[in-house]
Design a protein around this motif. Structure first.
Motif, short mmCIF file in Angstrom:
data_model
loop_
_atom_site.label_atom_id
_atom_site.label_comp_id
_atom_site.label_asym_id
_atom_site.label_seq_id
_atom_site.Cartn_x
_atom_site.Cartn_y
_atom_site.Cartn_z
N GLY A 1 -10.31 9.39 5.38
CA GLY A 1 -9.77 9.39 6.73
C GLY A 1 -9.74 8.04 7.42
O GLY A 1 -9.28 7.94 8.56
N ALA A 2 -10.24 7.00 6.75
CA ALA A 2 -10.25 5.65 7.34
C ALA A 2 -9.28 4.75 6.60
O ALA A 2 -9.15 4.83 5.37
N ARG A 3 -8.61 3.89 7.34
CA ARG A 3 -7.73 2.90 6.71
C ARG A 3 -8.55 1.69 6.30
O ARG A 3 -9.36 1.17 7.07
N GLU A 4 -8.32 1.24 5.07
CA GLU A 4 -9.07 0.10 4.54
C GLU A 4 -8.11 -0.93 3.96
O GLU A 4 -6.99 -0.61 3.56
N LEU A 5 -8.57 -2.16 3.90
CA LEU A 5 -7.79 -3.23 3.27
C LEU A 5 -8.70 -4.08 2.41
O LEU A 5 -9.92 -4.13 2.59
N ARG A 6 -8.08 -4.74 1.43
CA ARG A 6 -8.75 -5.80 0.68
C ARG A 6 -7.77 -6.96 0.56
O ARG A 6 -6.55 -6.76 0.60
N VAL A 7 -8.30 -8.14 0.40
CA VAL A 7 -7.50 -9.36 0.45
C VAL A 7 -7.67 -10.14 -0.84
O VAL A 7 -8.80 -10.31 -1.33
N ARG A 8 -6.56 -10.58 -1.40
CA ARG A 8 -6.62 -11.44 -2.60
C ARG A 8 -5.80 -12.70 -2.35
O ARG A 8 -4.58 -12.65 -2.22
N GLY B 1 0.82 -1.21 0.00
CA GLY B 1 0.00 0.00 0.00
C GLY B 1 0.85 1.25 0.00
O GLY B 1 2.08 1.19 0.18
N PRO B 2 0.23 2.40 -0.20
CA PRO B 2 0.94 3.67 -0.16
C PRO B 2 1.42 3.99 1.25
O PRO B 2 1.03 3.32 2.22
N PRO B 3 2.23 5.04 1.41
CA PRO B 3 2.65 5.46 2.74
C PRO B 3 1.46 5.86 3.61
O PRO B 3 0.42 6.30 3.09
N MET B 4 1.63 5.71 4.91
CA MET B 4 0.65 6.17 5.91
C MET B 4 -0.70 5.49 5.79
O MET B 4 -1.75 6.07 6.07
N THR B 5 -0.70 4.22 5.36
CA THR B 5 -1.96 3.48 5.29
C THR B 5 -1.99 2.30 6.26
O THR B 5 -2.81 1.40 6.11
N GLY B 6 -1.10 2.29 7.24
CA GLY B 6 -1.18 1.31 8.32
C GLY B 6 -0.52 -0.03 8.04
O GLY B 6 -0.81 -1.02 8.74
N LYS B 7 0.38 -0.08 7.06
CA LYS B 7 0.98 -1.37 6.70
C LYS B 7 1.77 -1.98 7.86
O LYS B 7 1.66 -3.17 8.14
N TYR B 8 2.60 -1.17 8.50
CA TYR B 8 3.45 -1.66 9.59
C TYR B 8 2.59 -2.14 10.76
O TYR B 8 2.80 -3.25 11.29
N ASP B 9 1.61 -1.34 11.16
CA ASP B 9 0.73 -1.74 12.26
C ASP B 9 -0.03 -3.02 11.93
O ASP B 9 -0.19 -3.90 12.78
#
Length: 208
Positions: free
Chosen positions: A189-196, A22-30
């Protein structure tokens, strides 16, 4: 920890390999830390950008464990100089450029953690740092060997890559060794994810 997201490591999740992109600041590390905490009773993290002490503390806070129980392959502190932690579960690779050395240090910890006989989550943060120095095929080979090694013990691998830092060909090369790709974004303003999952269509975007 991810009850509302279309993703679970329960019910046979052991041995899976996941890539968070994902792009920066989208919660990847957390998100990586949360998935690792769900995946096993112990954690081993390969850090290519931050020193061992910080990553160890971050994981311990999320997993609710003693920081000194967390294994770390630190790929940056030797290159930067300064004091190094003296610890049985920390290994220092020479730099993010040397995947052979990183692999050897990881294998050393892999043998240590096998003796604990508990599920282990293995994190890589991040592939983008490796790709700053190395050809994508070299990083691909490193990841492919590592994920197979981890999977042989029924452990879970969770890696991170910055999707905006690389071209599409490089991203798809990095996707290939993983069973699951998790995309992250920020929307209103919300972090979202999708799974493949491999050979399947992506899920809908979900907040996490």
């Amino acid at each position: 920890m991810l009850e509302d997201a279309p993703l679970s490591l329960d019910d046979g999740g052991g041995g899976k390999s996941l890539l968070i992109a994902g792009p920066p600041m989208t919660g990847k590390y957390d998100l990586m830390l949360r998935l690792l905490a769900d995946a096993g009773e112990r954690g081993v993290l390969i850090t290519t950008g931050d020193p061992a002490e910080r990553v160890r503390s971050d994981y311990a806070d999320v997993a609710g464990v003693d920081p000194e129980s967390v294994g770390i392959v630190d790929c940056v502190s030797k290159q930067r100089g300064g004091d190094l932690l003296e610890d049985d579960l920390v290994r220092y690779a020479s730099s993010p450029k040397n995947v052979t050395d990183i692999g050897m240090k990881f294998t050393d910890l892999y043998e240590v953690f096998r003796d604990f006989d508990v599920p282990v989550g293995v994190g890589i943060h991040s592939l983008s740092e490796l790709l700053m120095y190395l050809d994508p095929q070299d990083v691909y080979q490193f990841v492919r060997v590592l994920t197979r090694q981890v999977q042989s013990e029924g452990w879970t691998t969770v890696a991170v890559i910055g999707s905006t830092m690389h071209d599409e060909q490089t991203l798809h090369t990095m996707y290939e060794p993983f069973d699951t790709v998790i995309n992250t974004r920020e929307q209103d303003g919300a972090r979202e994810l999708r799974v493949r999952e491999r050979q399947q269509a992506s899920t809908a975007w979900t907040t996490f």
